[in-house]
Every structure is written in structure tokens, then in C-alpha cells.
Design a protein around this motif. Structure first.
Motif, mmCIF file in Angstrom:
data_model
loop_
_atom_site.group_PDB
_atom_site.id
_atom_site.type_symbol
_atom_site.label_atom_id
_atom_site.label_comp_id
_atom_site.label_asym_id
_atom_site.label_seq_id
_atom_site.Cartn_x
_atom_site.Cartn_y
_atom_site.Cartn_z
ATOM 1 N N ILE A 71 0.641 -1.279 -0.467
ATOM 2 C CA ILE A 71 0.285 0.315 -0.309
ATOM 3 C C ILE A 71 0.894 1.402 -0.191
ATOM 4 C CG2 ILE A 71 -1.896 1.533 1.476
ATOM 5 C CD1 ILE A 71 -2.806 -1.091 2.474
ATOM 6 N N SER A 72 2.004 1.241 0.664
ATOM 7 C CA SER A 72 3.032 2.990 0.925
ATOM 8 C C SER A 72 3.514 2.961 -0.152
ATOM 9 C CB SER A 72 3.503 2.787 1.969
ATOM 10 O OG SER A 72 4.556 1.342 2.674
ATOM 11 N N ALA A 73 4.526 1.170 -0.746
ATOM 12 C CA ALA A 73 5.377 1.504 -1.879
ATOM 13 C C ALA A 73 3.873 1.910 -3.389
ATOM 14 C CB ALA A 73 5.850 0.167 -1.987
ATOM 15 N N ILE A 74 3.315 1.485 -3.481
ATOM 16 C CA ILE A 74 2.494 1.853 -4.580
ATOM 17 C C ILE A 74 1.842 3.196 -4.549
ATOM 18 C CG2 ILE A 74 0.210 1.183 -6.052
ATOM 19 C CD1 ILE A 74 1.026 -2.083 -5.025
ATOM 20 N N GLY A 75 1.309 3.670 -3.328
ATOM 21 C CA GLY A 75 0.546 4.986 -2.880
ATOM 22 C C GLY A 75 1.558 5.853 -3.215
ATOM 23 N N THR A 76 2.763 5.734 -2.713
ATOM 24 C CA THR A 76 4.455 6.624 -2.946
ATOM 25 C C THR A 76 4.367 6.855 -4.836
ATOM 26 O OG1 THR A 76 5.391 5.998 -0.652
ATOM 27 C CG2 THR A 76 6.544 7.573 -2.317
ATOM 28 N N LEU A 77 4.178 5.347 -4.862
ATOM 29 C CA LEU A 77 5.177 5.487 -6.652
ATOM 30 C C LEU A 77 3.704 6.007 -7.428
ATOM 31 C CD1 LEU A 77 6.536 4.836 -9.175
ATOM 32 C CD2 LEU A 77 5.125 2.819 -9.091
ATOM 33 N N GLY A 126 -14.646 1.131 -1.630
ATOM 34 C CA GLY A 126 -14.987 -0.550 -0.785
ATOM 35 C C GLY A 126 -13.846 -0.005 0.080
ATOM 36 N N LEU A 127 -13.829 -1.699 0.559
ATOM 37 C CA LEU A 127 -13.000 -1.457 2.171
ATOM 38 C C LEU A 127 -12.062 -2.269 1.389
ATOM 39 C CD1 LEU A 127 -15.413 -2.623 5.030
ATOM 40 C CD2 LEU A 127 -14.102 -0.864 5.259
ATOM 41 N N GLY A 128 -10.750 -2.169 1.482
ATOM 42 C CA GLY A 128 -9.572 -3.079 1.958
ATOM 43 C C GLY A 128 -8.517 -1.973 0.903
ATOM 44 N N PRO A 129 -6.960 -2.506 0.466
ATOM 45 C CA PRO A 129 -5.783 -2.235 -0.057
ATOM 46 C C PRO A 129 -6.294 -0.917 -0.710
ATOM 47 C CG PRO A 129 -5.820 -4.676 -0.258
ATOM 48 C CD PRO A 129 -6.761 -4.387 0.708
ATOM 49 N N PHE A 130 -7.263 -1.146 -1.850
ATOM 50 C CA PHE A 130 -7.395 -0.833 -2.536
ATOM 51 C C PHE A 130 -7.614 1.357 -2.031
ATOM 52 C CE2 PHE A 130 -9.644 1.079 -6.767
ATOM 53 C CZ PHE A 130 -8.610 1.892 -7.173
ATOM 54 N N THR A 133 -4.559 2.608 -0.479
ATOM 55 C CA THR A 133 -3.539 3.057 -1.536
ATOM 56 C C THR A 133 -3.784 4.529 -2.071
ATOM 57 O OG1 THR A 133 -3.092 0.985 -2.223
ATOM 58 C CG2 THR A 133 -2.521 2.815 -4.039
ATOM 59 N N LEU A 134 -5.186 4.913 -2.185
ATOM 60 C CA LEU A 134 -5.575 5.862 -3.320
ATOM 61 C C LEU A 134 -5.731 6.836 -2.365
ATOM 62 C CD1 LEU A 134 -8.705 4.780 -4.668
ATOM 63 C CD2 LEU A 134 -6.657 5.660 -6.320
ATOM 64 N N ALA A 135 -5.408 6.825 -1.318
ATOM 65 C CA ALA A 135 -6.192 7.789 0.105
ATOM 66 C C ALA A 135 -4.229 8.510 0.271
ATOM 67 C CB ALA A 135 -5.627 7.376 1.592
ATOM 68 N N ILE A 136 -3.197 7.555 0.104
ATOM 69 C CA ILE A 136 -2.222 7.503 0.488
ATOM 70 C C ILE A 136 -1.422 8.317 -0.675
ATOM 71 C CG2 ILE A 136 0.542 6.825 0.473
ATOM 72 C CD1 ILE A 136 -0.036 4.619 2.667
ATOM 73 N N ALA A 137 -1.892 8.302 -2.149
ATOM 74 C CA ALA A 137 -1.448 8.642 -3.046
ATOM 75 C C ALA A 137 -2.657 10.076 -3.223
ATOM 76 C CB ALA A 137 -1.715 7.938 -4.375
ATOM 77 N N TYR A 189 13.789 13.106 -1.521
ATOM 78 C CA TYR A 189 11.919 13.502 -2.020
ATOM 79 C C TYR A 189 11.263 12.076 -1.189
ATOM 80 C CZ TYR A 189 13.087 17.799 -1.415
ATOM 81 O OH TYR A 189 14.017 19.688 -1.478
ATOM 82 N N SER A 190 11.292 11.570 -1.772
ATOM 83 C CA SER A 190 9.951 10.119 -2.142
ATOM 84 C C SER A 190 10.410 9.847 -1.735
ATOM 85 C CB SER A 190 10.429 10.309 -3.724
ATOM 86 O OG SER A 190 9.612 11.121 -4.700
ATOM 87 N N LEU A 191 11.571 8.996 -1.424
ATOM 88 C CA LEU A 191 11.796 7.880 0.033
ATOM 89 C C LEU A 191 12.091 8.327 1.122
ATOM 90 C CD1 LEU A 191 15.785 6.972 -2.193
ATOM 91 C CD2 LEU A 191 13.600 5.543 -1.799
ATOM 92 N N TYR A 192 12.126 9.523 1.023
ATOM 93 C CA TYR A 192 11.343 9.800 2.741
ATOM 94 C C TYR A 192 9.923 10.124 2.951
ATOM 95 C CZ TYR A 192 10.712 13.417 6.770
ATOM 96 O OH TYR A 192 11.014 13.599 7.944
ATOM 97 N N ARG A 193 9.265 10.028 2.076
ATOM 98 C CA ARG A 193 7.933 10.276 1.725
ATOM 99 C C ARG A 193 6.855 9.054 2.440
ATOM 100 N NH1 ARG A 193 4.830 13.874 4.540
ATOM 101 N NH2 ARG A 193 2.640 12.441 3.516
ATOM 102 N N TRP A 194 8.155 8.011 1.746
ATOM 103 C CA TRP A 194 8.008 6.787 1.417
ATOM 104 C C TRP A 194 7.372 6.416 3.281
ATOM 105 C CZ3 TRP A 194 11.781 1.640 1.273
ATOM 106 C CH2 TRP A 194 10.316 0.543 0.825
#
Length: 254
Positions: A71-77, A126-130, A133-137, A189-194
């Protein structure tokens, strides 16, 4: 003497503000040490030990950790890609109107906390990792877009101008004249946010966005403290490992 009086005045003002805050919120800190409160807190704390170590539960925790990491990796990407695109507009590369609108959008994205985005995405996706991921992105795109734009604004324009004068197109001039100067900063910056998003992904589960956070919420709701302890330890281990990896990568990039 006047500086001492001014210092005492600010100390008094801070003390009054703290006392007013305690009075307004109705906090009863002495109550934590009265009656059977200390014993109840001790019993609740000891109920987390020893952590649950059964094979089936450890496998579930491992799957939850991988889900949180994904979730964190895909959201950050996704956030880095969106932020990079918006940063070109926010840095004024395509005119003042585009700059003003893009900065307004970036401010709106990052002004909404991840938990609020997660609650909205749970309703939408809906519930779940999707949803997580969207919230973090969405939130991270606002943060990275602003940071990327500032890096672009502080980059010398001479290499790009030289390439344009030599006949290169706008895209080629950006890729060879501007991008090499800002790419290390963008990656840092991206790694720090990850790093930050790893922690946030573990929390977003409390609103149904999947990962270890959702497991922790369920176990605490069912008073399964031993299982919750295992989840908490997995969170700590994952955050420590990712922090170490991200710090090492940022040193290499620097």
C-alpha cells in the motif's frame, strides 16, 4: 531587566493557556493515580504479553505486513508520478494561470489528512487496500508536487536554455538540461515520504483500508491483546527496516 520581565510575562501567559486548556477539556490527570486506576492500567498492559506466536497467526501478520508495505510503496509511486506532472505546472513552466491552478490543487490535496482521504476512498472504492493506496497517493501527491516544484524553481536555467538555443526541443531540453539536476532531490523526497507512508499505511486500517492497521483494529475490538501485540511488533519491525533502507538509499543518492 525589560527582557526578564518579558520572559516572565510569556511564561505566565503560557501557564495560563495550559491551565485554561486543562479546564476547558476537563482533563483529570490525578485520577489516573487514584483508586484502582493504576492496577487496571497494569493489568491491561500485561495482557499484551506474551505475544501470540502461533504459526497461523504469524502467517496472517506476515501477509498483513506485505499488504501494508505494498500500500505504502504503490501509493508513494503514484504520488511521485502525479506530483512530478503537477510540479511542471506549479513551477510556472506552462504559464501563470496553470501555475496558480496547479498550486491550488496541490494545496487542496495535501491539506486533507490521509485518514480523511481514506474514509472518503472507503466509501468510493470499498473496504480494502485499494482505498488505502488511493488515500496515500492523493495526500502525498500534494506534498511531493509542492516539493518537486520548489526544486524545479531553484534549478539553474542555463543548461536548458543552452540546449534550446542549440535547437533541442522542449522535452529534450528538460530531460537533459533540467531533470538531471532535480532527479536526486526528487528521489530523496520520495524516499522520505515513503518512510512516513509506511507508518500511515499501518494506521489507515483503522478506517477499513487494509493492512496491519485493520488487523490491529479488529484484534483490539475483540480484546485479543496477545494477537494485537504481535501486530504492533510487526509494525515496529517493518518501520525500522524501511527507515534503515530509505536512509541508506538517500545517503547513496546524496
Amino acid at each position: 531587566m525589560s527582557r526578564r520581565i518579558e520572559g516572565l510575562f510569556w511564561l505566565l501567559l503560557i501557564g495560563v493557556a495550559v491551565f485554561a486548556a486543562f479546564s476547558y477539556l476537563g482533563l483529570d490527570l490525578p485520577g489516573l493515580l487514584q483508586g484502582d486506576s493504576p492496577q487496571q492500567m497494569r493489568e491491561y498492559a500485561t495482557s499484551f504479553f506474551p505475544p501470540e506466536r502461533s504459526g497461523s497467526w504469524l502467517r496472517q501478520v506476515g501477509f498483513g505486513a506485505l499488504e501494508t508495505l505494498a500500500i505504502s510503496a504503490i501509493g508513494t509511486l503514484l504520488a511521485a508520478l502525479i506530483g512530478a506532472g503537477l510540479s511542471l505546472l506549479a513551477a510556472g513552466r506552462l504559464g501563470r494561470v496553470a501555475k496558480a491552478l496547479s498550486r491550488l490543487l496541490l494545496n487542496a490535496l495535501r491539506s486533507v489528512p490521509e485518514l480523511v482521504w481514506a474514509a472518503l476512498m472507503v466509501l468510493a472504492a470499498g473496504l480494502g487496500p485499494f482505498a488505502g493506496t488511493l488515500a496515500i497517493a492523493l495526500h502525498t501527491a500534494g506534498v511531493l508536487g509542492r516539493l518537486f516544484a520548489e526544486a524545479l524553481e531553484n534549478t539553474p536555467a542555463e543548461p536548458t536554455n543552452a540546449l534550446r538555443e542549440a535547437g533541442a526541443g522542449a522535452l529534450a531540453a528538460f530531460c537533459y538540461g533540467t531533470l538531471p539536476g532535480v532527479l536526486p532531490q526528487w528521489l530523496s523526497y520520495s524516499l522520505y515520504r515513503w518512510e512516513n507512508n509506511i507508518r500511515m499505511a499501518a494506521v489507515l486500517g483503522f478506517v477499513g483500508a487494509g493492512g496491519l492497521g485493520q488487523m490491529l483494529y479488529v484484534t483490539l475490538s475483540l480484546f485479543q491483546q496477545a494477537r494485537a501485540s504481535t501486530v504492533i511488533l510487526a509494525m515496529l519491525l517493518m518501520v525500522l527496516l524501511v527507515d534503515a533502507l530509505s536512509a541508506w538509499l538517500r545517503r547513496r543518492l546524496g
